[in-house]
Design a protein around this motif. Structure first.
Motif, short mmCIF file in Angstrom:
data_model
loop_
_atom_site.label_atom_id
_atom_site.label_comp_id
_atom_site.label_asym_id
_atom_site.label_seq_id
_atom_site.Cartn_x
_atom_site.Cartn_y
_atom_site.Cartn_z
N HIS A 23 47.33 32.78 25.23
CA HIS A 23 46.80 33.91 24.47
C HIS A 23 47.68 35.12 24.76
O HIS A 23 48.53 35.08 25.63
N HIS A 68 50.56 34.24 27.25
CA HIS A 68 50.57 33.65 28.59
C HIS A 68 49.51 32.56 28.70
O HIS A 68 48.43 32.67 28.14
N ASP A 71 47.31 39.54 25.31
CA ASP A 71 46.41 40.68 25.44
C ASP A 71 47.06 41.89 24.78
O ASP A 71 48.27 41.94 24.59
#
Ligand code: ZN
Ligand code: ZN
Lengths: 372, 372
Positions: free
Chosen positions: A227, A307, A229
């Motif tokens: 994913h 990551h 952020d």
């Protein structure tokens, strides 16, 4: 200037390779420490904590490992016993995966024309795929979502009991921002973090304000799948090692994030351990780097970098999340992170205008099919 | 209330079917008057000029034929001789298709990954596919555009010479807004148009201002292929008949308009006489209606409705183009015309932000591929 940036870093050459520690029955998963991913083409470089080269890489939004870091020294003594004694009676957000829940969830998904609905089996027990509960409530086509993970708030003592339970039946991952419920000893440790370093470099890196320090306590083998952020992240292991696969923002189209309105927003739809090249053909073009980090090191995870985080041991870690900071001057061609922000805004804006997730899908196909 | 709205209209039952008048070698083209298109499922209704039912349909933005129309009675005497005598010495925009130019243009197109580049042969000589010259100058991938049509400004006398030339070698189409270069007789005819009807109904229909009265003079067999305009159109034949195929705005995804930045913006990529279902599979879902109109009738072509115009005779016509008017109150689900406006704005906005047509294509695929 470091001549051998990988020296003495966990992920560098000469690091003893730990034995596989988990096999969940898929036949190829080795716990993530030695598995050789063909899309990983290099290692994240490692520098001394105050090496100007490293600090410049951070400014350039490139991942880097800082070793010998003096940022959270006062927390290096934190272990489960110490935390149990001192962390206080507050409640902690704990994600739970449960084998029994998975068995109940194995119902046939409804048919759907949505790309997301084609593989909605629960993930293996060690996968902690984050989802947004508000977006789940608003999701129109529930056949596109299947997760048995639950988020429960509990005391630290309740968490510890589950943490030491039967991991073939249940797995847990504590992820809770530190707040004012912690006891005086933890508060004192927190105050002794190297805040002057943090403040000085936040300015130098042109980051926005610190938003939170997330405490993460997870079991060996737990995985936070791929994913990105929308914050800058200084990630500080306190106990145990993590292997982290990282992909730069240019990999956005190769990693097929869920639609912005989907509960799994910002997560890749691709299973890195078993990619479905039929549904995600461009994943073949994904290229990443890896880092193995442990206590005393800091991994910088830049905003919008993908990551995939594998716990090689039982782990305790704390992070520093900062807002992204001012927008860079516009230069052409635009950078991937600028394009990602555009993509996300387009999706949000169109959904706001259309008020219907199926219509959003339809309208996007109006724009693209046979035209672009 | 008209009980038999089709009575006495050109396109209605009982109208004698003219003989085929053109066969350009494709083997099935019959000039457009009798060819049976399987995607045409009905006829545009026809009402008396001031039938309230018709006027209400116009208000609802539904095509309709008005017969016995008293809007441009003073122009019903316009023929080529009259115009030649009275229209004055101004210059007129004339589109020219030329067989010799086509032969020179038959070069191999460059390879390209753009959907538009796959069929860039010049169209048959009778096809007048409009393009925007400014967008042609700005087009990055020239392999996506091929046209031998030129736009030349000339006197009416020069136009007439070409109009009466060898139509197997050259075809012409005059399309010029009436302006203040016209002679006094034409000006007088123009002033005698039923402007009070126009003004009153423009208000009733909630349209914006009149933008122009386009004079169109075209040869039998000339075709203006399928496109939509961003204006309300009252179309008034003065000489000769036209057959017009119309598709409502819901057909937008079935007719695959070129990208907004392409010179053929607002035109369908689909050749209605020989659809490429491989490239344009959703064209199979297109459904339209047809109208055959002649002198004394008016066809209302609503904004965003697709229309494909076939000259069944040598034709003279004049239209009234109006701006669309105030936006309707927002109700969900949105209407197709609102979604079309959104699609066009998204394309323009993203191109403005990216400053590169290839990046626009790429970004749209970032949004959609494997996600929606
Ligand atoms: Zn993360
Ligand atoms: Zn038109």
């Amino acid at each position: 200037m470091s001549e051998t940036p990988f020296r003495d870093c966990l992920g560098g050459p000469g690091t003893p390779v730990p034995q596989p520690f988990l096999n969940n029955g898929t036949g190829h998963y080795d716990g993530g420490d030695t598995h050789n991913y063909n899309f990983i083409t290099g290692n994240v470089p490692c520098y001394d904590f105050n090496d100007p080269v490293a600090l410049n890489l951070i400014k350039e939004q490139v991942p880097v490992i800082l070793k010998g870091a003096d940022l959270v020294s006062s927390a290096m003594k934190w272990d489960l016993d110490y935390l149990s004694t001192h962390i206080g009676g507050g409640r902690f957000a704990v994600f739970i995966r449960n084998a029994e829940a998975d068995r109940h969830a194995l119902v046939q998904p409804q048919s759907s024309s949505n790309p997301q609905s084609q593989s909605v089996q629960p993930e293996p027990l060690h996968i902690f795929k984050y989802f947004d509960e508000k977006k789940l409530v608003a999701l129109q086509d529930r056949s596109t979502f299947q997760s048995t993970m639950v988020r429960v708030e509990m005391t630290f003592q309740e968490f510890l009991k589950r943490f030491h339970g039967d991991r073939s039946q249940e797995r847990v991952y504590l992820q809770q921002p530190l707040n004012n419920t912690v006891g005086p000893q933890i508060a004192s440790d927190f105050i002794q973090f190297n805040w002057s370093w943090a403040a000085e470099h936040k300015r130098e890196f042109n980051w926005g304000p610190l938003t939170s320090n997330l405490l993460l306590i997870g079991q060996k083998g737990n995985i936070t799948p791929c994913h990105f952020d929308e914050q800058q992240n200084l990630f500080c292991p306190l106990r145990g090692r993590k292997r982290i696969l990282l992909f730069n923002p240019e990999n956005f189209p190769y990693l097929y994030p869920y639609p912005v309105h989907h509960p799994n927003d910002r997560q890749s739809q691709v299973n890195l351990d078993n990619p479905d090249y039929g549904r995600f053909p461009k994943f073949a073009m994904a290229r990443g780097v890896q880092a193995t980090v442990g206590p005393g090191e800091i991994l910088y995870i830049p905003i919008h970098w993908w990551h995939h985080v594998i716990n090689l041991d039982d782990t305790i870690a704390i992070n520093f999340w900062h807002k992204g900071g001012g927008s860079a001057p516009v230069e052409y061609p635009l950078q991937a992170r600028q394009k990602i922000a555009m993509v996300r805004n387009i999706e949000k804006m169109l959904l706001e205008a259309l008020q219907d997730q199926n219509e959003l899908k339809e309208l996007l196909h109006w724009i693209v099919d046979g035209r672009y």
